[in-house]
Enzyme design. Structure first.
Site, PDB file in Angstrom:
ATOM      1  N   LYS A  78      -9.891   3.659  -8.375  1.00 45.94           N
ATOM      2  CA  LYS A  78      -8.831   3.771  -7.367  1.00 45.94           C
ATOM      3  C   LYS A  78      -8.503   2.380  -6.846  1.00 45.94           C
ATOM      4  O   LYS A  78      -9.386   1.642  -6.405  1.00 45.94           O
ATOM      5  CB  LYS A  78      -9.303   4.649  -6.203  1.00 45.94           C
ATOM      6  CG  LYS A  78      -8.278   4.759  -5.077  1.00 45.94           C
ATOM      7  CD  LYS A  78      -8.678   5.828  -4.079  1.00 45.94           C
ATOM      8  CE  LYS A  78      -9.497   5.304  -2.929  1.00 45.94           C
ATOM      9  NZ  LYS A  78      -8.720   4.612  -1.884  1.00 45.94           N
ATOM     10  N   ASP A 112      -3.485   4.290  -5.000  1.00 46.75           N
ATOM     11  CA  ASP A 112      -3.532   4.988  -3.711  1.00 46.75           C
ATOM     12  C   ASP A 112      -2.692   4.232  -2.678  1.00 46.75           C
ATOM     13  O   ASP A 112      -3.234   3.508  -1.843  1.00 46.75           O
ATOM     14  CB  ASP A 112      -5.018   5.069  -3.293  1.00 46.75           C
ATOM     15  CG  ASP A 112      -5.239   5.773  -1.978  1.00 46.75           C
ATOM     16  OD1 ASP A 112      -4.349   6.523  -1.535  1.00 46.75           O
ATOM     17  OD2 ASP A 112      -6.324   5.577  -1.386  1.00 46.75           O
ATOM     18  N   PRO A 147      13.397  10.119   1.773  1.00 45.06           N
ATOM     19  CA  PRO A 147      13.327  10.518   0.364  1.00 45.06           C
ATOM     20  C   PRO A 147      13.920   9.493  -0.604  1.00 45.06           C
ATOM     21  O   PRO A 147      13.330   9.199  -1.651  1.00 45.06           O
ATOM     22  CB  PRO A 147      14.102  11.841   0.335  1.00 45.06           C
ATOM     23  CG  PRO A 147      13.886  12.413   1.705  1.00 45.06           C
ATOM     24  CD  PRO A 147      13.876  11.231   2.638  1.00 45.06           C
ATOM     25  N   ASN A 148      15.071   8.915  -0.260  1.00 45.68           N
ATOM     26  CA  ASN A 148      15.714   7.976  -1.182  1.00 45.68           C
ATOM     27  C   ASN A 148      14.844   6.749  -1.447  1.00 45.68           C
ATOM     28  O   ASN A 148      14.702   6.297  -2.585  1.00 45.68           O
ATOM     29  CB  ASN A 148      17.076   7.556  -0.601  1.00 45.68           C
ATOM     30  CG  ASN A 148      17.839   6.668  -1.550  1.00 45.68           C
ATOM     31  OD1 ASN A 148      18.052   7.036  -2.705  1.00 45.68           O
ATOM     32  ND2 ASN A 148      18.237   5.495  -1.080  1.00 45.68           N
ATOM     33  N   THR A 156      -8.372  12.019   7.254  1.00 45.24           N
ATOM     34  CA  THR A 156      -9.642  12.453   7.850  1.00 45.24           C
ATOM     35  C   THR A 156      -9.979  11.641   9.100  1.00 45.24           C
ATOM     36  O   THR A 156     -10.868  12.008   9.850  1.00 45.24           O
ATOM     37  CB  THR A 156     -10.795  12.360   6.830  1.00 45.24           C
ATOM     38  OG1 THR A 156     -10.692  11.121   6.144  1.00 45.24           O
ATOM     39  CG2 THR A 156     -10.755  13.491   5.844  1.00 45.24           C
ATOM     40  N   LYS A 184      -0.132   5.869  -0.838  1.00 43.10           N
ATOM     41  CA  LYS A 184       0.252   6.829   0.223  1.00 43.10           C
ATOM     42  C   LYS A 184       1.665   6.590   0.746  1.00 43.10           C
ATOM     43  O   LYS A 184       1.860   6.317   1.935  1.00 43.10           O
ATOM     44  CB  LYS A 184      -0.733   6.766   1.384  1.00 43.10           C
ATOM     45  CG  LYS A 184      -2.177   7.079   1.024  1.00 43.10           C
ATOM     46  CD  LYS A 184      -3.041   7.159   2.279  1.00 43.10           C
ATOM     47  CE  LYS A 184      -4.481   7.475   1.980  1.00 43.10           C
ATOM     48  NZ  LYS A 184      -5.240   6.384   1.373  1.00 43.10           N
ATOM     49  N   LEU A 185       2.670   6.744  -0.107  1.00 42.33           N
ATOM     50  CA  LEU A 185       4.053   6.484   0.318  1.00 42.33           C
ATOM     51  C   LEU A 185       4.517   7.509   1.362  1.00 42.33           C
ATOM     52  O   LEU A 185       4.174   8.690   1.280  1.00 42.33           O
ATOM     53  CB  LEU A 185       4.996   6.526  -0.893  1.00 42.33           C
ATOM     54  CG  LEU A 185       5.113   5.227  -1.692  1.00 42.33           C
ATOM     55  CD1 LEU A 185       3.826   4.906  -2.424  1.00 42.33           C
ATOM     56  CD2 LEU A 185       6.271   5.302  -2.667  1.00 42.33           C
ATOM     57  N   HIS A 186       5.291   7.041   2.333  1.00 36.45           N
ATOM     58  CA  HIS A 186       5.814   7.896   3.407  1.00 36.45           C
ATOM     59  C   HIS A 186       7.049   7.204   3.974  1.00 36.45           C
ATOM     60  O   HIS A 186       6.936   6.270   4.756  1.00 36.45           O
ATOM     61  CB  HIS A 186       4.732   8.068   4.485  1.00 36.45           C
ATOM     62  CG  HIS A 186       5.084   9.062   5.540  1.00 36.45           C
ATOM     63  ND1 HIS A 186       4.209   9.417   6.538  1.00 36.45           N
ATOM     64  CD2 HIS A 186       6.208   9.781   5.766  1.00 36.45           C
ATOM     65  CE1 HIS A 186       4.781  10.317   7.330  1.00 36.45           C
ATOM     66  NE2 HIS A 186       5.999  10.546   6.877  1.00 36.45           N
ATOM     67  N   ASP A 187       8.234   7.662   3.554  1.00 30.90           N
ATOM     68  CA  ASP A 187       9.487   7.041   4.013  1.00 30.90           C
ATOM     69  C   ASP A 187      10.597   8.046   3.765  1.00 30.90           C
ATOM     70  O   ASP A 187      10.319   9.199   3.400  1.00 30.90           O
ATOM     71  CB  ASP A 187       9.714   5.716   3.258  1.00 30.90           C
ATOM     72  CG  ASP A 187      10.516   4.715   4.075  1.00 30.90           C
ATOM     73  OD1 ASP A 187      11.524   5.116   4.695  1.00 30.90           O
ATOM     74  OD2 ASP A 187      10.156   3.527   4.103  1.00 30.90           O
ATOM     75  N   ARG A 206     -18.417   3.131  -1.437  1.00 26.98           N
ATOM     76  CA  ARG A 206     -19.626   2.357  -1.132  1.00 26.98           C
ATOM     77  C   ARG A 206     -20.912   2.824  -1.808  1.00 26.98           C
ATOM     78  O   ARG A 206     -21.721   1.967  -2.183  1.00 26.98           O
ATOM     79  CB  ARG A 206     -19.795   2.257   0.394  1.00 26.98           C
ATOM     80  CG  ARG A 206     -18.776   1.298   0.987  1.00 26.98           C
ATOM     81  CD  ARG A 206     -18.569   1.524   2.456  1.00 26.98           C
ATOM     82  NE  ARG A 206     -17.917   2.804   2.707  1.00 26.98           N
ATOM     83  CZ  ARG A 206     -17.635   3.262   3.923  1.00 26.98           C
ATOM     84  NH1 ARG A 206     -17.960   2.564   4.990  1.00 26.98           N
ATOM     85  NH2 ARG A 206     -17.032   4.431   4.069  1.00 26.98           N
ATOM     86  N   ASP A 243     -12.526  -0.805  -3.272  1.00 31.15           N
ATOM     87  CA  ASP A 243     -12.031  -1.327  -2.003  1.00 31.15           C
ATOM     88  C   ASP A 243     -12.423  -2.791  -1.845  1.00 31.15           C
ATOM     89  O   ASP A 243     -13.290  -3.143  -1.042  1.00 31.15           O
ATOM     90  CB  ASP A 243     -12.559  -0.455  -0.844  1.00 31.15           C
ATOM     91  CG  ASP A 243     -11.969   0.944  -0.883  1.00 31.15           C
ATOM     92  OD1 ASP A 243     -10.784   1.077  -1.249  1.00 31.15           O
ATOM     93  OD2 ASP A 243     -12.679   1.910  -0.556  1.00 31.15           O
TER      94      ASP A 243
HETATM   95  O1  C5P Z   1     -16.861   4.109   0.576  1.00 29.67           O
HETATM   96  P1  C5P Z   1     -16.413   5.547   0.582  1.00 29.67           P
HETATM   97  O2  C5P Z   1     -17.097   6.395  -0.477  1.00 29.67           O
HETATM   98  O3  C5P Z   1     -16.460   6.164   1.945  1.00 29.67           O
HETATM   99  O4  C5P Z   1     -14.882   5.457   0.134  1.00 29.67           O
HETATM  100  C1  C5P Z   1     -14.036   6.564   0.138  1.00 29.67           C
HETATM  101  C2  C5P Z   1     -12.653   6.157  -0.305  1.00 29.67           C
HETATM  102  O5  C5P Z   1     -11.782   7.261  -0.144  1.00 29.67           O
HETATM  103  C3  C5P Z   1     -12.049   5.003   0.497  1.00 29.67           C
HETATM  104  O6  C5P Z   1     -11.213   4.263  -0.402  1.00 29.67           O
HETATM  105  C4  C5P Z   1     -11.219   5.715   1.545  1.00 29.67           C
HETATM  106  O7  C5P Z   1     -10.131   4.949   1.981  1.00 29.67           O
HETATM  107  C5  C5P Z   1     -10.731   6.926   0.757  1.00 29.67           C
HETATM  108  N1  C5P Z   1     -10.315   8.074   1.572  1.00 29.67           N
HETATM  109  C6  C5P Z   1     -11.172   8.716   2.463  1.00 29.67           C
HETATM  110  N2  C5P Z   1     -10.715   9.805   3.182  1.00 29.67           N
HETATM  111  C7  C5P Z   1      -9.456  10.232   3.032  1.00 29.67           C
HETATM  112  C8  C5P Z   1      -8.585   9.594   2.140  1.00 29.67           C
HETATM  113  C9  C5P Z   1      -9.063   8.511   1.420  1.00 29.67           C
HETATM  114  O8  C5P Z   1     -12.331   8.340   2.586  1.00 29.67           O
HETATM  115  N3  C5P Z   1      -9.044  11.309   3.688  1.00 29.67           N
END
Ligand code: C5P
Length: 232
Positions: free
Chosen positions: A32, A59, A66-67, A119, A61-64, A211, A10
């Site tokens: 990632k 990562d 279908p085409n 989440t 996360k596509l959302h649109d 992190r 990140d």
């Molecule tokens: O730094 P940390 O270990 O919290 O990073 C978790 C990674 O997983 C981040 O890139 C975060 O965007 C991603 N992520 C998440 N929860 C989700 C989906 C993705 O923490 N439900």
């Protein structure tokens, strides 16, 4: 691919991610690349990191419709990443279209997984803002089943949900799980966390760790500790 640790890179600039990855001289982690880095640096960052010997989870996360998703996945298929994703909320038609698009490149396709409920969405938000009147766990499991029925490879979920996802969707259906912390580490903004060792017990296939590795004094040691606890 077997169980593995995916390092969430990140960062928003190429220099930062390069400085981070250059520390890994022997074992090259599965990484990632998220929207932040991809939007900042474009597809070249994927090619660069791939050429350094890393597997890549893109990562986005596509959302649109279908085409649009199908055509976008067709473009992404040429990057030859190892894993990519969509939102299950886009419907089965969208997930199936994503899979079709991903098969465009002649080489082996990446794993395709879906996000169920983010989440960051609480049950109250889901019910009151989104007007989805079911308990969040039921919604997550329903979206996981939709994902499986659409022919995708797995879902992003909490490690605590990995066991039940496998029960409902089968042992071969992948669970990719963020929210992992060392027993003696900072939780940060994550709510429902577990350790790499517990994630293994719950049956996670891949843990996504940011992190605890990127901010560690010794990122390589932190990564190797994750691998030791999770993969063994
Ligand atoms: O730094 P940390 O270990 O919290 O990073 C978790 C990674 O997983 C981040 O890139 C975060 O965007 C991603 N992520 C998440 N929860 C989700 C989906 C993705 O923490 N439900």
């Amino acid at each position: 691919m077997g169980r593995d640790v995916i390092v969430a890179c990140d960062f928003s600039r190429k220099e930062e991610v390069m400085r981070f990855l250059e520390q890994f001289r022997e074992k090259k982690p599965f990484v990632k690349i998220g929207m932040e880095l991809f939007y900042a640096e474009g597809p070249d960052i994927v090619r660069t990191i791939k050429s350094m010997g890393h597997k890549i989870f893109l990562d986005l996360k596509l959302h649109d419709i279908p085409n649009t998703v199908k055509k976008s996945m067709a473009v992404l298929s040429h990057l030859q990443v190892d894993m990519c994703n969509v939102h299950a909320a886009g419907t089965k038609a969208m997930m199936q279209a994503a899979m079709e698009g991903l098969k465009t490149a002649e080489k082996e396709r990446p794993l395709l997984i879906a996000v169920t409920q983010l989440t960051s969405t609480s049950e109250a938000m889901m019910q009151q803002e989104l007007l989805i009147g079911h308990p969040i766990n039921e919604t997550v499991m329903h979206y996981a089943k939709n994902t499986m029925e659409s022919g995708l490879d797995g879902v992003v979920c909490s490690p605590l949900e990995a066991g039940i996802v496998h029960e409902v969707c089968g042992a071969g259906f992948l669970t990719i799980t963020p929210g992992v912390r060392f027993a003696d580490g900072d939780v940060g903004d994550q709510q429902r966390v577990t350790t790499p060792a517990r994630a293994k017990e719950f049956g996670s296939d891949y843990i996504v760790v940011g992190r605890p590795i990127t901010q560690a004094k010794d990122p390589v040691a932190a990564y190797l500790r994750c691998v030791e606890e999770f993969v063994g």
